[in-house]
Design a protein around this motif. Structure first.
Motif, PDB file in Angstrom:
ATOM      1  N   CYS A   6       0.829  -1.205   0.000  1.00 45.91           N
ATOM      2  CA  CYS A   6       0.000   0.000   0.000  1.00 45.91           C
ATOM      3  C   CYS A   6       0.863   1.255   0.000  1.00 45.91           C
ATOM      4  N   ARG A  41      -0.213   6.843   2.102  1.00 46.36           N
ATOM      5  CA  ARG A  41      -1.521   7.503   2.260  1.00 46.36           C
ATOM      6  C   ARG A  41      -2.580   6.496   2.700  1.00 46.36           C
ATOM      7  N   THR A  42      -2.658   5.375   2.007  1.00 41.87           N
ATOM      8  CA  THR A  42      -3.643   4.345   2.359  1.00 41.87           C
ATOM      9  C   THR A  42      -3.371   3.772   3.734  1.00 41.87           C
ATOM     10  N   LEU A  45     -10.245  -2.643   1.308  1.00 44.98           N
ATOM     11  CA  LEU A  45      -9.320  -2.099   0.317  1.00 44.98           C
ATOM     12  C   LEU A  45      -9.727  -2.514  -1.089  1.00 44.98           C
ATOM     13  N   PHE A  62      -5.681  -0.146  -2.066  1.00 47.63           N
ATOM     14  CA  PHE A  62      -5.930   1.287  -2.135  1.00 47.63           C
ATOM     15  C   PHE A  62      -7.183   1.649  -1.352  1.00 47.63           C
ATOM     16  N   ALA A  63      -7.114   2.812  -0.713  1.00 50.20           N
ATOM     17  CA  ALA A  63      -8.232   3.257   0.118  1.00 50.20           C
ATOM     18  C   ALA A  63      -9.446   3.619  -0.718  1.00 50.20           C
ATOM     19  N   ASP A  64      -9.231   4.049  -1.966  1.00 47.23           N
ATOM     20  CA  ASP A  64     -10.351   4.452  -2.813  1.00 47.23           C
ATOM     21  C   ASP A  64     -10.041   4.134  -4.272  1.00 47.23           C
ATOM     22  N   GLU A 103      -7.298   6.396  -6.180  1.00 43.98           N
ATOM     23  CA  GLU A 103      -5.895   6.025  -6.012  1.00 43.98           C
ATOM     24  C   GLU A 103      -5.576   4.779  -6.829  1.00 43.98           C
ATOM     25  N   ARG A 104      -6.475   3.809  -6.843  1.00 40.47           N
ATOM     26  CA  ARG A 104      -6.246   2.591  -7.634  1.00 40.47           C
ATOM     27  C   ARG A 104      -6.148   2.916  -9.116  1.00 40.47           C
TER      28      ARG A 104
END
Length: 209
Positions: A30, A33-34, A47, A63-65, A68-69
């Motif tokens: 990760c 940030r995540t 995730l 990734f948190a969102d 980002e992915r």
């Protein structure tokens, strides 16, 4: 392919987390940030996952969102940007900041990430500038009016008042990305016909606010 994991955070390191899903621990790489958005050990976590399958390994990237992915996927299409460098970029810049840096051609901002030198930063900005509109840019860029749209499309090639205003702010010592965003916001308020003499003071007010 694994596209999403929901479970309990078992442990975390500098660049990874172990997610316990019904007794099975998944090692997920990760960005900082995540990792920073995760709660403590034994807390629930979800995730979005990008799965990379190679001859000698299967790696999971979390990734948190989705923003980002999606940026991870796009960044890793650039020659020289592997998964490690992609995560490094997303560790120092949010998805909105990556979009703004590329739209503005701000190589210095991209080069803040480990493993990204000036040459690679330039390649990223050059190869991805026409693809920025394909990903949600967030409030920093989207919805800022006609001037912003023109800059986002081709900031390095855009002529006229907006580009001149950005150059003027850069010459005053502001970073290209922050100058780009300020001029875009000012242009969204003043309209497409705004002159350089109107854009510069308006952008300075945006920077001061």
């Amino acid at each position: 392919m694994i596209a999403r994991l929901r479970g309990i955070l078992d442990s975390a390191g500098a660049d990874h987390a172990v997610i316990d899903c019904n007794g099975v621990g998944y090692l997920v790489f990760c960005s900082r940030r995540t990792l920073g958005l995760m709660a403590g050990p034994r807390e629930a976590v979800a995730l979005h996952i990008e799965t990379h399958v190679r001859e000698d390994h299967i790696h999971l990237y979390g990734f948190a969102d989705t923003a980002e992915r999606d940026w991870f996927r796009l960044l890793t299409t650039v020659q020289g940007v592997g998964a490690k460098v992609g995560l490094a970029i997303l560790s120092v810049l949010s998805p909105d900041q990556v979009a703004t840096a590329i739209a503005a051609g701000d190589k210095a901002l991209l080069a803040r990430a480990d493993g990204v030198g000036p040459k690679l930063a330039g390649r990223i900005a050059s190869e991805l500038k026409d693809k920025v509109g394909g990903i949600a840019l967030g409030p920093a860029v989207v919805g800022l009016g006609p001037v912003a749209v023109g800059l986002t499309a081709r900031p390095a090639e855009t002529g006229g008042a907006a580009a001149d205003a950005v150059s003027a702010l850069v010459n005053l010592g502001y970073g290209r990305a922050e100058a780009f965003t300020a001029v875009a916001r000012a242009g969204g308020k003043l309209g497409a016909d705004a002159t350089v003499s109107a854009l510069i003071p308006a952008a300075l007010r945006e920077l001061a606010s």
